[in-house]
Design an enzyme around this catalytic site. Structure first.
Site, PDB file in Angstrom:
ATOM      1  CB  SER A   1      -1.020   0.168   1.193  1.00 60.50           C
ATOM      2  OG  SER A   1      -0.816   0.234   2.672  1.00 60.50           O
ATOM      3  CG  ASN A   2       3.539   2.583   2.869  1.00 63.97           C
ATOM      4  OD1 ASN A   2       2.912   4.075   2.730  1.00 63.97           O
ATOM      5  ND2 ASN A   2       3.055   1.420   3.617  1.00 63.97           N
TER       6      ASN A   2
ATOM      7  NE  ARG B   1      16.308 -10.844   1.965  1.00 62.53           N
ATOM      8  CZ  ARG B   1      17.090 -11.970   2.055  1.00 62.53           C
ATOM      9  NH1 ARG B   1      16.277 -12.838   2.889  1.00 62.53           N
ATOM     10  NH2 ARG B   1      18.122 -12.261   2.170  1.00 62.53           N
TER      11      ARG B   1
ATOM     12  CG  ASN C   1      12.408   0.944   6.716  1.00 64.33           C
ATOM     13  OD1 ASN C   1      11.324   0.507   5.963  1.00 64.33           O
ATOM     14  ND2 ASN C   1      12.393   0.876   7.628  1.00 64.33           N
TER      15      ASN C   1
ATOM     16  CG  HIS D   1       9.522   1.689  12.016  1.00 65.68           C
ATOM     17  ND1 HIS D   1       9.354   0.014  11.933  1.00 65.68           N
ATOM     18  CD2 HIS D   1       9.406   1.553  13.149  1.00 65.68           C
ATOM     19  CE1 HIS D   1       9.361  -0.587  13.123  1.00 65.68           C
ATOM     20  NE2 HIS D   1       9.545   0.674  13.875  1.00 65.68           N
TER      21      HIS D   1
ATOM     22  CG  ASP E   1      12.801  -0.309  11.520  1.00 65.45           C
ATOM     23  OD1 ASP E   1      13.110  -0.604  10.709  1.00 65.45           O
ATOM     24  OD2 ASP E   1      12.296  -1.678  13.092  1.00 65.45           O
TER      25      ASP E   1
ATOM     26  CD  GLU F   1       2.878   3.002   7.263  1.00 66.73           C
ATOM     27  OE1 GLU F   1       3.647   2.557   6.840  1.00 66.73           O
ATOM     28  OE2 GLU F   1       2.796   2.623   9.289  1.00 66.73           O
TER      29      GLU F   1
END
Ligand code: GRF
Length: 234
Positions: A21-22, A98, A114, A116, A152, A181
């Site tokens: 979805s992102n 990953r 990224n 999160h 992260d 997000e």
């Protein structure tokens, strides 16, 4: 004849492992003209990732590079080669399950981001929304950050907050975070591609913001010294 030089669009490489979805939100932002970029390649490490199918449906260059049973460094080398071949400017991890090898991170310095679903450094790793609920946090949210060799962990580009409501369960909270997000990721990518960001140690700063702050500081010290001069003259 007037020559108009249109700068080429920056190329994104998207890595995903699942729902996607992102990725879809980024693709929609581009389509709507909110984000000036193009998706050069979408790579999934899982054949059954709905995000991979969605990328194919959108007519994008969608590639499967399976990771199951493979040595991380070998798999990463193949992914890096595909991203380099597609000449990407920015690698966006969008639910890519990953951890990247140091070689992967070094291949794209400050060019991997990224998203999160928590306000890092709180609740890194898996099930961040459940972690926030279990901990009893009153506010959580999402973080877009540069990727380094630790999980992260890299410098934070942008965060959005989401209140934890008394009636929340992991599904309702996750859904409200996901909504944030979807806007945060495109916003952060836009900031990076604008070339207006710099990383000073862990702090991601706006160059323009800093030069404006410097010039307003300079202006206010000029005002102060001219006030001092005129009061001396009086
Ligand atoms: C999102 O919650 C993202 O923050 C996390 O993994 C999830 C991916 O969702 N890294 P989707 O595949 O983008 O829908």
């Amino acid at each position: 004849m007037i020559q108009i030089n249109v700068p080429p669009l920056k190329k994104l490489g998207i890595l995903l492992s699942g729902r996607g979805s992102n990725f879809e939100a980024i693709a929609d932002s581009i389509k709507a003209g909110r984000l000036q970029a193009e998706i050069a390649i979408v790579i999934s490490n899982r054949a059954d990732a709905p995000g991979l199918e969605s990328a194919r449906r959108r007519g994008l260059n969608a590639q499967l590079i399976p990771s199951k049973g493979r040595v991380r460094e070998e798999h990463d080398a193949e992914v890096v080669a595909a991203l380099k071949h597609a000449q990407v400017d920015l690698v966006c991890l969008a639910g890519y399950m990953r951890l990247l090898s140091p070689e992967f991170v070094r291949a794209f310095p400050d060019q991997i981001v990224n998203i999160h679903p928590s306000l890092l450094p709180a609740f890194p790793g898996m099930d961040a929304q459940k972690q926030a609920l279990d901990y009893g946090a009153k506010i959580t949210g999402c973080t877009v950050h540069f990727v380094d060799e630790h999980l992260d962990h890299g410098p934070i580009i942008l965060q959005k907050t989401v209140p934890v409501l008394e009636g929340d369960d992991v599904h309702t909270l996750s859904a409200r975070i996901l909504e944030q997000e979807h806007s945060a990721y495109s916003e952060a990518i836009g900031l990076i591609l604008s070339g207006d960001l710099e990383v000073a140690d862990r702090r991601v700063l706006r160059k323009r913001g800093r030069s404006e702050a410097r010039s307003s500081e300079a202006r206010s010290s000029e005002v102060k010294s001219s006030e001092a001069r005129s009061s001396e003259e009086r």
